[in-house]
Scaffold this active site. Structure first.
Site, short mmCIF file in Angstrom:
data_model
loop_
_atom_site.label_atom_id
_atom_site.label_comp_id
_atom_site.label_asym_id
_atom_site.label_seq_id
_atom_site.Cartn_x
_atom_site.Cartn_y
_atom_site.Cartn_z
N ASP A 52 1.07 -1.11 0.01
CA ASP A 52 0.02 -0.06 -0.04
C ASP A 52 1.00 1.23 0.12
O ASP A 52 1.74 1.49 1.06
CB ASP A 52 -1.02 -0.10 1.21
CG ASP A 52 -2.09 0.85 1.00
OD1 ASP A 52 -1.86 1.75 0.28
OD2 ASP A 52 -3.31 0.48 1.65
N ASP A 53 0.94 2.09 -0.86
CA ASP A 53 1.44 3.17 -1.20
C ASP A 53 2.85 3.09 -1.35
O ASP A 53 4.04 3.97 -1.05
CB ASP A 53 1.29 4.32 -0.01
CG ASP A 53 -0.17 4.84 0.10
OD1 ASP A 53 -1.18 4.22 -0.94
OD2 ASP A 53 -0.34 5.51 0.70
N CYS A 92 -6.81 3.92 -3.24
CA CYS A 92 -6.88 2.54 -2.63
C CYS A 92 -7.94 1.70 -3.06
O CYS A 92 -7.51 0.58 -3.94
CB CYS A 92 -6.99 2.70 -1.15
SG CYS A 92 -5.93 3.62 -0.25
N ARG A 96 -7.67 -1.38 -6.02
CA ARG A 96 -7.91 -2.81 -5.61
C ARG A 96 -9.04 -3.70 -6.16
O ARG A 96 -9.05 -4.60 -6.93
CB ARG A 96 -7.94 -2.90 -3.95
CG ARG A 96 -7.08 -2.62 -3.20
CD ARG A 96 -7.41 -2.32 -1.79
NE ARG A 96 -6.11 -1.47 -1.29
CZ ARG A 96 -5.20 -1.82 -0.89
NH1 ARG A 96 -4.86 -3.26 -0.78
NH2 ARG A 96 -3.99 -1.15 -0.69
N LYS A 145 -5.56 -5.76 3.80
CA LYS A 145 -6.23 -4.68 3.72
C LYS A 145 -7.22 -4.99 2.41
O LYS A 145 -7.10 -5.66 1.57
CB LYS A 145 -5.67 -3.24 3.24
CG LYS A 145 -6.64 -2.24 2.87
CD LYS A 145 -5.83 -1.20 2.56
CE LYS A 145 -6.39 0.19 2.10
NZ LYS A 145 -5.45 1.05 1.89
N HIS A 147 -11.05 -3.06 1.51
CA HIS A 147 -11.25 -1.73 1.14
C HIS A 147 -12.14 -1.69 -0.27
O HIS A 147 -12.34 -0.86 -1.15
CB HIS A 147 -9.86 -0.95 0.69
CG HIS A 147 -10.06 0.62 1.26
ND1 HIS A 147 -9.24 1.46 1.29
CD2 HIS A 147 -11.16 1.20 1.38
CE1 HIS A 147 -9.43 2.46 1.52
NE2 HIS A 147 -10.71 2.74 1.81
N SER A 170 -8.45 1.37 4.96
CA SER A 170 -7.11 1.95 5.19
C SER A 170 -6.92 2.13 6.59
O SER A 170 -7.99 2.38 7.46
CB SER A 170 -6.99 3.46 4.64
OG SER A 170 -7.09 3.25 3.28
N HIS A 235 1.44 2.26 3.88
CA HIS A 235 0.51 3.46 4.07
C HIS A 235 0.52 3.97 5.64
O HIS A 235 0.64 3.43 6.26
CB HIS A 235 -1.16 2.86 3.76
CG HIS A 235 -2.25 3.76 3.80
ND1 HIS A 235 -2.52 4.69 4.67
CD2 HIS A 235 -2.94 4.27 2.54
CE1 HIS A 235 -3.39 5.39 4.34
NE2 HIS A 235 -3.99 5.10 2.95
N ASP A 287 -0.24 -0.84 -4.67
CA ASP A 287 -1.37 -0.37 -5.02
C ASP A 287 -1.59 0.95 -5.81
O ASP A 287 -2.38 1.49 -6.50
CB ASP A 287 -2.70 -0.47 -4.04
CG ASP A 287 -2.35 0.64 -3.11
OD1 ASP A 287 -1.05 1.10 -2.76
OD2 ASP A 287 -3.25 1.00 -2.18
N ASN A 288 -0.48 1.71 -5.48
CA ASN A 288 -0.24 3.28 -6.17
C ASN A 288 1.15 3.62 -5.88
O ASN A 288 1.82 3.04 -4.87
CB ASN A 288 -1.31 3.93 -5.99
CG ASN A 288 -1.75 4.16 -4.48
OD1 ASN A 288 -3.05 3.84 -4.06
ND2 ASN A 288 -0.82 4.68 -3.61
N LYS A 308 1.17 9.55 -5.32
CA LYS A 308 -0.21 8.96 -5.05
C LYS A 308 -1.27 10.30 -5.25
O LYS A 308 -1.08 11.42 -4.90
CB LYS A 308 -0.40 8.68 -3.56
CG LYS A 308 -1.84 8.16 -3.00
CD LYS A 308 -1.62 7.62 -1.69
CE LYS A 308 -3.22 7.26 -1.49
NZ LYS A 308 -3.37 6.58 0.00
#
Length: 484
Positions: A52-53, A92, A96, A145, A147, A170, A235, A287-288, A308
């Site tokens: 994540d991130d 997010c 996903r 996660k 989401h 998140s 994240h 994810d980004n 992001k």
């Protein structure tokens, strides 16, 4: 013929033979003998690790500084690095949704990041990746996660996963976040569909997710399995367990990535110990891009522009490593465009399952995975959306930005707090990403024919998926599901 070319042909022949075997085994008219059951175990296991991130430059094999990722780097040495790998949106939930559905998130109505207590979530009519694997008798699990909605009907166990352990949205959507105020309820940690803790110790999440993943692999070693491990980190707020805190030159962020790397190593060791590594596809990606406003608590997208929440390369181009011994050639690099939306159709083809009846946007990139001679991206065009706005389109090396505002960090934050940012506006701008990966030289005036071509692609995207900037409603957009 070169040795590499001959090896590629042998690998492809072996793969096709397995596909024939899988198709025969899938026939309902055949009696399943003990031999057939044994052969069915050759269906490859699949592990997707989704962080994540994590920024483009946040792996050793992508140029990380201040920390090391030896286990992921070994995964790359055993497999293939993808340098032009994209998520569908730099946020997010949308990201996903794209991975699990094979669709641009706009098509299925998921945009941005879903907060707690929302009355909507992923539509049960969408066929998600675990449901594809269930067609072929796989055991499926998601740890980490989710989401895609936190109401019971939206949880992973209602959408193809046999098991779930993790948080439904998140990790900053909780009362302890310094900028949250009273906006968020206690953060639930869920096992299957039961809340087992509130506001869990986040320094233990990476470890606990990993322990669940190892246990799942051990319990399902005799049958094909799909494991989706979606780490909450890095994240913000970021946490590392005691074993990793203070161990890297990069500070807490480096410690967090080091622990994620340890997690990958634990999974790889488990696969090898159980002699499953030669028949397991492992995909590692993010994810980004990084949340730049958090400064030292965020990652790096170097040499890409921004991070992001933007359609610049730093927001949507992410590090990606894939391994599949005997099929994906070791120590290789792919520079062709590929994306998370391609994972579903590619894996569907590999395991011999049926694609969803509803329209998807991803394409089969197996030739890129296998490094087949002359393999090229199957994407004639790729769209960059932010929520409902079409910000850019890409075809080949050419990327055309349309006028839009985007987040830009003015002053980085410190100690887990966000910094200052503004929202400048870009005009119509053209970049050649092969020559200008940092999107710093606008060549719009030099290539009017390219601009017109990309504008036509954009018109098609707007008609199909919509564009709030142009006030266009897409004709082929499906909706979310509302709670009862």
């Amino acid at each position: 013929m070169s040795q590499l070319g001959f090896k590629s042909i042998l690998n492809r022949f072996s793969f096709l033979c397995k596909m024939v075997c899988f198709s025969v085994l899938a026939s309902p008219s055949l009696k399943v003998t003990e031999l057939q059951a044994e052969e069915a175990n050759t269906l490859p296991n699949v592990v997707i690790v989704f962080t994540d991130d994590q920024g483009y430059a946040d792996l050793g094999c992508f140029g990380a500084e201040g920390f090391e990722t030896p286990h992921i780097d070994q995964l790359a040495a055993d497999g293939r690095i993808f340098t032009n790998f994209y998520v569908a949106q730099a946020v997010c939930s949308a990201s996903r949704a794209a991975l699990l559905s094979g669709c641009y998130p706009n098509r299925i109505g998921i945009r941005g990041a879903l907060g707690p207590g929302r009355k909507d979530g992923i539509n049960p009519e969408e066929t998600l990746l675990p449901e594809i694997f269930k067609q072929r008798g796989y055991s499926t699990a998601h740890f980490g996660k989710w989401h895609l909605g936190d109401a019971p009907e939206f949880l992973p166990t209602r959408h193809g996963f046999d098991e779930y352990f993790g948080i439904p949205y998140s990790n900053d959507m909780w009362p302890k976040h310094p900028t949250a105020g009273d906006r968020y309820p206690p953060l639930p940690l869920i096992e299957d569909e039961k809340v087992v803790e509130l506001n869990p110790d986040q320094s233990q999440l990476t470890k606990r997710y990993t322990e669940h993943a190892i246990d799942f692999i051990e319990r399902n070693q005799k049958q094909p399995f799909f494991l989706y491990l979606a780490h909450s980190m890095p994240h913000v707020p970021i946490f590392a367990s005691e074993k990793f805190a203070g161990t890297t030159e990069r500070g807490l962020y480096g410690d967090v990535i080091s622990e994620i790397d340890w997690s990958v190593g634990q999974i790889q060791e488990t696969l090898k110990r159980l002699q499953l590594d030669q028949n397991t596809i492992v995909i590692f990606t993010s994810d980004n891009g990084p949340w730049l406003s958090y400064g030292p608590h965020g990652g790096s997208a170097h040499p890409l522009r921004e991070g992001k929440g933007t359609a610049w390369e730093g927001g949507v181009r992410v590090p990606c490593v894939m391994s599949w011994p005997g099929h994906i050639p070791s120590g290789t690099t792919c520079h062709e465009l590929a994306a998370t939306i391609d994972i579903l159709p590619t894996l569907t083809g590999i395991v011999g399952a049926d694609l969803p009846e509803e329209k998807i946007d991803g394409l089969n990139i197996l030739p890129l995975l296998l490094d087949e001679p002359e393999a090229r991206t199957p994407h004639e065009v790729y769209y960059y959306y932010w929520v409902n706005e079409l910000h850019a389109v890409r075809s080949g090396p050419w990327k055309l930005h349309f006028p839009h505002s985007y987040r830009h960090v003015l002053v980085h934050g410190e100690e887990g707090l966000p910094g200052k940012q503004n929202y400048p506006k870009t005009e119509l701008e053209l970049y050649n990403l092969d020559e200008d990966i940092s999107e710093s030289h606008n060549v719009l005036d030099q290539h009017p024919e390219i601009v017109q071509k990309l504008k036509k692609y954009a018109d098609a995207a707007r008609a199909d998926l919509g564009d709030q900037l142009q006030k266009v409603q897409g004709a082929n957009v499906r909706g979310l599901k509302l709670t009862k």
